[in-house]
Motif scaffolding. Sequence first.
Motif, PDB file in Angstrom:
ATOM      1  N   SER A  86     -85.844  89.939  28.756  1.00  0.00           N
ATOM      2  CA  SER A  86     -86.986  90.463  28.009  1.00  0.00           C
ATOM      3  C   SER A  86     -86.528  91.215  26.760  1.00  0.00           C
ATOM      4  CB  SER A  86     -87.820  91.394  28.889  1.00  0.00           C
ATOM      5  OG  SER A  86     -87.058  92.543  29.230  1.00  0.00           O
ATOM      6  N   VAL A  87     -87.497  91.509  25.906  1.00  0.00           N
ATOM      7  CA  VAL A  87     -87.257  92.307  24.701  1.00  0.00           C
ATOM      8  C   VAL A  87     -88.386  93.338  24.618  1.00  0.00           C
ATOM      9  CG1 VAL A  87     -86.875  92.283  22.207  1.00  0.00           C
ATOM     10  CG2 VAL A  87     -86.295  90.264  23.570  1.00  0.00           C
ATOM     11  N   PRO A  88     -88.250  94.467  25.342  1.00  0.00           N
ATOM     12  CA  PRO A  88     -89.333  95.452  25.349  1.00  0.00           C
ATOM     13  C   PRO A  88     -89.471  96.143  23.985  1.00  0.00           C
ATOM     14  CG  PRO A  88     -87.485  96.217  26.683  1.00  0.00           C
ATOM     15  CD  PRO A  88     -87.157  94.833  26.220  1.00  0.00           C
ATOM     16  N   LEU A  89     -90.716  96.280  23.551  1.00  0.00           N
ATOM     17  CA  LEU A  89     -91.026  96.979  22.308  1.00  0.00           C
ATOM     18  C   LEU A  89     -91.292  98.438  22.640  1.00  0.00           C
ATOM     19  CD1 LEU A  89     -91.838  97.066  19.268  1.00  0.00           C
ATOM     20  CD2 LEU A  89     -94.156  96.468  20.006  1.00  0.00           C
ATOM     21  N   GLU A  90     -90.637  99.340  21.914  1.00  0.00           N
ATOM     22  CA  GLU A  90     -90.844 100.770  22.106  1.00  0.00           C
ATOM     23  C   GLU A  90     -91.450 101.345  20.831  1.00  0.00           C
ATOM     24  OE1 GLU A  90     -87.329 102.820  23.357  1.00  0.00           O
ATOM     25  OE2 GLU A  90     -86.786 101.236  24.776  1.00  0.00           O
ATOM     26  N   ILE A  91     -92.566 102.056  20.991  1.00  0.00           N
ATOM     27  CA  ILE A  91     -93.226 102.703  19.864  1.00  0.00           C
ATOM     28  C   ILE A  91     -93.223 104.197  20.123  1.00  0.00           C
ATOM     29  CG2 ILE A  91     -95.319 102.852  18.457  1.00  0.00           C
ATOM     30  CD1 ILE A  91     -96.085 100.082  19.502  1.00  0.00           C
ATOM     31  N   GLN A  92     -92.628 104.950  19.230  1.00  0.00           N
ATOM     32  CA  GLN A  92     -92.563 106.406  19.346  1.00  0.00           C
ATOM     33  C   GLN A  92     -93.677 107.031  18.514  1.00  0.00           C
ATOM     34  OE1 GLN A  92     -90.253 107.749  21.362  1.00  0.00           O
ATOM     35  NE2 GLN A  92     -89.410 105.723  21.778  1.00  0.00           N
ATOM     36  N   LYS A  93     -94.084 108.239  18.876  1.00  0.00           N
ATOM     37  CA  LYS A  93     -95.079 109.006  18.109  1.00  0.00           C
ATOM     38  C   LYS A  93     -96.323 108.160  17.842  1.00  0.00           C
ATOM     39  CE  LYS A  93     -91.263 111.167  15.705  1.00  0.00           C
ATOM     40  NZ  LYS A  93     -90.524 111.065  14.469  1.00  0.00           N
TER      41      LYS A  93
ATOM     42  N   VAL B 217    -103.026  94.152  19.183  1.00  0.00           N
ATOM     43  CA  VAL B 217    -102.457  93.220  20.153  1.00  0.00           C
ATOM     44  C   VAL B 217    -101.081  92.849  19.614  1.00  0.00           C
ATOM     45  CG1 VAL B 217    -102.662  90.990  21.293  1.00  0.00           C
ATOM     46  CG2 VAL B 217    -104.710  92.333  20.818  1.00  0.00           C
ATOM     47  N   TYR B 218    -100.057  93.108  20.400  1.00  0.00           N
ATOM     48  CA  TYR B 218     -98.679  92.844  19.999  1.00  0.00           C
ATOM     49  C   TYR B 218     -98.190  91.575  20.679  1.00  0.00           C
ATOM     50  CZ  TYR B 218     -98.654  97.512  18.036  1.00  0.00           C
ATOM     51  OH  TYR B 218     -98.929  98.615  17.279  1.00  0.00           O
ATOM     52  N   TYR B 219     -97.630  90.661  19.879  1.00  0.00           N
ATOM     53  CA  TYR B 219     -97.124  89.389  20.387  1.00  0.00           C
ATOM     54  C   TYR B 219     -95.616  89.339  20.237  1.00  0.00           C
ATOM     55  CZ  TYR B 219    -101.917  87.680  20.272  1.00  0.00           C
ATOM     56  OH  TYR B 219    -103.243  87.518  20.485  1.00  0.00           O
ATOM     57  N   CYS B 220     -94.974  88.730  21.216  1.00  0.00           N
ATOM     58  CA  CYS B 220     -93.551  88.457  21.142  1.00  0.00           C
ATOM     59  C   CYS B 220     -93.397  86.969  20.816  1.00  0.00           C
ATOM     60  CB  CYS B 220     -92.883  88.779  22.471  1.00  0.00           C
ATOM     61  SG  CYS B 220     -91.101  88.557  22.446  1.00  0.00           S
ATOM     62  N   ALA B 221     -92.527  86.658  19.873  1.00  0.00           N
ATOM     63  CA  ALA B 221     -92.296  85.263  19.500  1.00  0.00           C
ATOM     64  C   ALA B 221     -90.828  84.935  19.710  1.00  0.00           C
ATOM     65  CB  ALA B 221     -92.695  85.021  18.051  1.00  0.00           C
TER      66      ALA B 221
ATOM     67  N   THR C 287     -87.766  81.955  18.960  1.00  0.00           N
ATOM     68  CA  THR C 287     -87.317  80.724  18.319  1.00  0.00           C
ATOM     69  C   THR C 287     -85.987  80.345  18.951  1.00  0.00           C
ATOM     70  OG1 THR C 287     -86.146  81.883  16.552  1.00  0.00           O
ATOM     71  CG2 THR C 287     -88.421  81.249  16.121  1.00  0.00           C
ATOM     72  N   THR C 288     -85.783  79.063  19.114  1.00  0.00           N
ATOM     73  CA  THR C 288     -84.513  78.595  19.654  1.00  0.00           C
ATOM     74  C   THR C 288     -83.653  78.101  18.501  1.00  0.00           C
ATOM     75  OG1 THR C 288     -85.482  76.431  20.051  1.00  0.00           O
ATOM     76  CG2 THR C 288     -85.489  77.989  21.879  1.00  0.00           C
ATOM     77  N   GLY C 289     -82.361  78.180  18.646  1.00  0.00           N
ATOM     78  CA  GLY C 289     -81.437  77.814  17.570  1.00  0.00           C
ATOM     79  C   GLY C 289     -81.629  76.398  17.068  1.00  0.00           C
ATOM     80  N   GLY C 290     -81.796  76.248  15.756  1.00  0.00           N
ATOM     81  CA  GLY C 290     -81.859  74.945  15.121  1.00  0.00           C
ATOM     82  C   GLY C 290     -83.214  74.262  15.155  1.00  0.00           C
ATOM     83  N   VAL C 291     -84.144  74.752  15.938  1.00  0.00           N
ATOM     84  CA  VAL C 291     -85.456  74.111  16.037  1.00  0.00           C
ATOM     85  C   VAL C 291     -86.466  74.965  15.283  1.00  0.00           C
ATOM     86  CG1 VAL C 291     -87.255  73.337  17.622  1.00  0.00           C
ATOM     87  CG2 VAL C 291     -84.853  73.156  18.289  1.00  0.00           C
ATOM     88  N   ASN C 292     -87.257  74.327  14.451  1.00  0.00           N
ATOM     89  CA  ASN C 292     -88.266  75.049  13.689  1.00  0.00           C
ATOM     90  C   ASN C 292     -89.552  75.186  14.494  1.00  0.00           C
ATOM     91  OD1 ASN C 292     -86.607  75.346  11.477  1.00  0.00           O
ATOM     92  ND2 ASN C 292     -87.236  73.395  10.591  1.00  0.00           N
ATOM     93  N   LYS C 293     -89.422  75.722  15.680  1.00  0.00           N
ATOM     94  CA  LYS C 293     -90.558  75.894  16.560  1.00  0.00           C
ATOM     95  C   LYS C 293     -90.602  77.346  17.024  1.00  0.00           C
ATOM     96  CE  LYS C 293     -92.580  73.953  20.747  1.00  0.00           C
ATOM     97  NZ  LYS C 293     -92.398  72.996  21.834  1.00  0.00           N
ATOM     98  N   ILE C 294     -91.799  77.946  16.934  1.00  0.00           N
ATOM     99  CA  ILE C 294     -91.972  79.326  17.377  1.00  0.00           C
ATOM    100  C   ILE C 294     -92.867  79.310  18.609  1.00  0.00           C
ATOM    101  CG2 ILE C 294     -92.856  81.599  16.772  1.00  0.00           C
ATOM    102  CD1 ILE C 294     -92.329  80.943  13.854  1.00  0.00           C
ATOM    103  N   ILE C 295     -92.418  79.967  19.657  1.00  0.00           N
ATOM    104  CA  ILE C 295     -93.175  80.059  20.895  1.00  0.00           C
ATOM    105  C   ILE C 295     -93.668  81.504  21.026  1.00  0.00           C
ATOM    106  CG2 ILE C 295     -93.100  79.818  23.405  1.00  0.00           C
ATOM    107  CD1 ILE C 295     -90.641  77.939  22.937  1.00  0.00           C
ATOM    108  N   PHE C 296     -94.998  81.671  21.128  1.00  0.00           N
ATOM    109  CA  PHE C 296     -95.588  83.001  21.229  1.00  0.00           C
ATOM    110  C   PHE C 296     -95.918  83.337  22.670  1.00  0.00           C
ATOM    111  CE2 PHE C 296     -96.355  82.184  16.778  1.00  0.00           C
ATOM    112  CZ  PHE C 296     -96.184  83.433  16.202  1.00  0.00           C
ATOM    113  N   GLY C 297     -95.775  84.608  23.011  1.00  0.00           N
ATOM    114  CA  GLY C 297     -96.203  85.104  24.318  1.00  0.00           C
ATOM    115  C   GLY C 297     -97.708  85.307  24.333  1.00  0.00           C
TER     116      GLY C 297
END
Length: 196
Positions: free
Chosen positions: A31-38, A46-50, A52-62
């Motif tokens: 995972s890649v947890p997002l931390e927001i202070q203050k 609404v926060y989305y995690c995206a 990308t895999t190496g070499g492929v021009n494809k973005i996968i959104f959570g």
Amino acid sequence: MFILRRDTIGTEDNAPEFQEDRFDATINKTSVPLEIQKLQLSDSAVYYCALTTGGVNKIIFGRGTRLNVEPSEDLQPSYYKLLVDKNTNDTACLATSFTRSHKAEVDYPDLFNNKTPAVRPSDDSLYNQLAFLSDAYQEQQCGNAENESPSDTCKDELRPDPRMNFVALMVLGLRLLFLKTVVFNVLLTVRLWISQ
């Protein structure tokens, strides 16, 4: 638009409006947890995690995670019954200036539930919600809410400002003076052309 970008080779980049001292993320194995202070009210989103895999021009959104930041104070809504259209007698109930996003729905579920959601105009910490009334029962409920409202009744009174009349007369006088100057210059120019 992105808030921040992290990759496995150590690149860390934050968008200019999202300072690193407030927004941060660390890549873990799964995972890649997002931390927001203050936290601020403007952080509500609404926060989305995206990914990308190496070499492929494809973005996968959570699926996205909704963050709703509420202020610490608890202001109760003021309710107003509004006449939307004089011709059709359409009415609406306005709940305004409250701090909890679902407060109007909790207080009066017959009026505000499954209606337009409460909105908070940008740079404002207070919510507003509007419900169009469809029957006499809802109109009665809105009237009850308005009578129980903690604030004074909404009065729509406009009084003319005496200074405004003076300013309007001053502007009219200056326009007439300008018009007189233009006409005078045109007449002098025509007279000069005729005399040559």
